[in-house]
Scaffold this active site. Structure first.
Site, short mmCIF file in Angstrom:
data_model
loop_
_atom_site.label_atom_id
_atom_site.label_comp_id
_atom_site.label_asym_id
_atom_site.label_seq_id
_atom_site.Cartn_x
_atom_site.Cartn_y
_atom_site.Cartn_z
N SER A 173 0.84 -1.19 0.00
CA SER A 173 0.00 0.00 0.00
C SER A 173 0.88 1.25 0.00
CB SER A 173 -0.97 -0.04 1.19
OG SER A 173 -1.98 0.94 1.04
N ASP A 342 -8.71 -6.73 -4.61
CA ASP A 342 -8.37 -5.39 -4.12
C ASP A 342 -8.99 -4.36 -5.05
OD1 ASP A 342 -7.21 -3.01 -3.31
OD2 ASP A 342 -5.14 -3.75 -3.42
N HIS A 375 -7.86 -5.42 -0.37
CA HIS A 375 -6.59 -4.71 -0.22
C HIS A 375 -5.78 -5.22 0.97
CE1 HIS A 375 -3.81 -1.39 -0.65
NE2 HIS A 375 -4.04 -0.97 0.57
#
Length: 395
Positions: A173, A342, A375
């Site tokens: 991320s 995601d 995610h």
């Protein structure tokens, strides 16, 4: 993002994904002052900052050549505590599934460095830190940051620790964005990067979601123009709402269906007649989000949330072709990983990263993995994922 603090949301145990047994034991967080008024940090947007204090943890042993180093920058709401525990073995670092003896980032082999990033609120200088000019927290007087600034501070920490060369930077991320910045900013210092569930250019949808989350904080009357420290009032309602908005983007629809479906806290109970009771949490997924918000308030500062989400909005690392050319010339290598469920930084984001790097001549391995968890999959002990990370670190 539960018993262990994690970078984005709740840990693997909460999803029925078992943790790898074992792991590191007791670890501690250290502090370093890396910049001084005589030698301040020069930020990309022109401001200078000093002093800059950094919280960090290390795991494993630095070898004789000071080059067996793996850097793990954290995601939006993480900190320096990536693995092991601080006294309670049940409360482990946010990437404990990856870091430890015999794990993909093997601390019997690698010297791992994890630091709280610039602008954070977990021991590194940020907007809630004292401004040396006033003695009060910076608030909104804290300068604007870039991901390049975050990486410059990490590089200074590595120099402070005596590191000569970095074997790999591994991040998910926002951590993956920093890993990508590492290979473009300092390709001569790092052998390889592993960029997981990240983006090199946020979509309009992602920027819109972050804007809605920030506005919840900014419009909370207790925000007080960012001068809430020491007043006994903090924009907790706004931060809680921001956390709920963000958290929903970290999980997939399938994950929420598996865990909650439309279950109610009182199955079969009659709906309340009054408006206030009717609007109160009823479905289990609502209670879950309220719990996530409540636990988040205990460990995060609203100003850091504002600053770091804005840092992500403006990340655009491929705007300068010269940096890509330098990375290729240095023999840089990248592994780029995505998860099919995601929807925040899904496969198209990773495809673009891999495509831009490969077109410039950077060596790229692209891995697209299947996971139902969205995610947050980058935080979990998924066998295929663990194998990809381990393989990416091999020389």
């Amino acid at each position: 993002m539960s018993t262990a603090r994690t970078a984005e949301s709740s840990p693997s145990a909460a999803r029925g994904v078992p943790r790898t047994p074992g792991g590191l034991g007791l670890v501690r967080t250290s502090q370093a002052v890396l910049f001084t008024p005589e030698a301040p940090l020069e930020l990309e947007r022109g401001a200078v900052l000093a002093p800059v204090e950094v919280a960090y943890e290390t795991y494993g042993t630095l070898d004789a050549t000071a080059s067996n180093v793996v850097v793990v920058p954290h995601a939006l709401t993480g900190d320096a505590h990536a693995a092991g525990h601080h006294g309670d073995p049940a409360r482990r670092g946010w990437w404990d599934v990856l870091i430890g003896p015999g794990r993909p980032i093997d601390t019997d082999r690698w010297f791992v460095v994890a630091s709280n990033l610039l602008g954070g609120c977990r021991g590194t200088t940020g907007p809630s830190s004292p401004d040396p000019a006033t003695g009060r927290p910076y608030g909104l007087d804290f300068p604007a940051l870039t991901i390049g600034d975050l990486v410059r501070v990490q590089r200074a920490l590595l120099r402070h620790l005596g590191v000569r060369r970095i074997h790999a930077v591994v991040g998910g991320s926002l951590g993956g964005m920093q890993a990508l910045e590492w290979v473009l900013q300092a390709p001569e210092d790092v052998d390889r990067v592993v960029v997981i569930a990240a983006s090199a250019r946020l979509s309009a949808q992602s920027i819109a979601l972050s804007t809605a989350a920030r506005e919840a904080i900014l419009r909370d009357p207790d925000f007080q123009g960012g001068r809430y420290h020491g007043t006994g009032r903090r924009p907790d309602a706004g931060l809680a709402a921001a956390r709920m908005i963000g958290h929903v983007t970290y999980v997939s629809e399938e994950a929420l269906e598996r865990k909650f479906d439309r279950a109610r806290r009182a199955p079969g109970g009659a709906l309340p007649a009054s408006g206030a009771e009717w609007l109160a949490p009823d479905f289990e997924v609502e209670h879950y989000l309220h719990h996530q918000a409540a636990t988040f308030l205990d460990r995060f500062d609203p100003l850091s949330y504002l600053y770091l989400t804005r840092v992500m909005d403006h990340f655009d690392p491929f705007r300068d072709p010269a940096r890509l050319a330098a990375a290729a010339a240095a023999g840089a290598h990248a592994t780029v990983v995505s998860f099919d469920s995601d929807w925040r930084f899904g496969p198209p984001h990773s495809d673009r990263i891999a495509r831009e790097l490969a077109a410039a001549g950077v060596g790229v391995v692209r891995r697209s993995l299947t996971s139902p968890w969205g995610h947050d999959s980058f935080l979990l002990a998924l066998p295929d994922y663990l194998a990809v990370v381990a393989a990416a670190l091999e020389p």
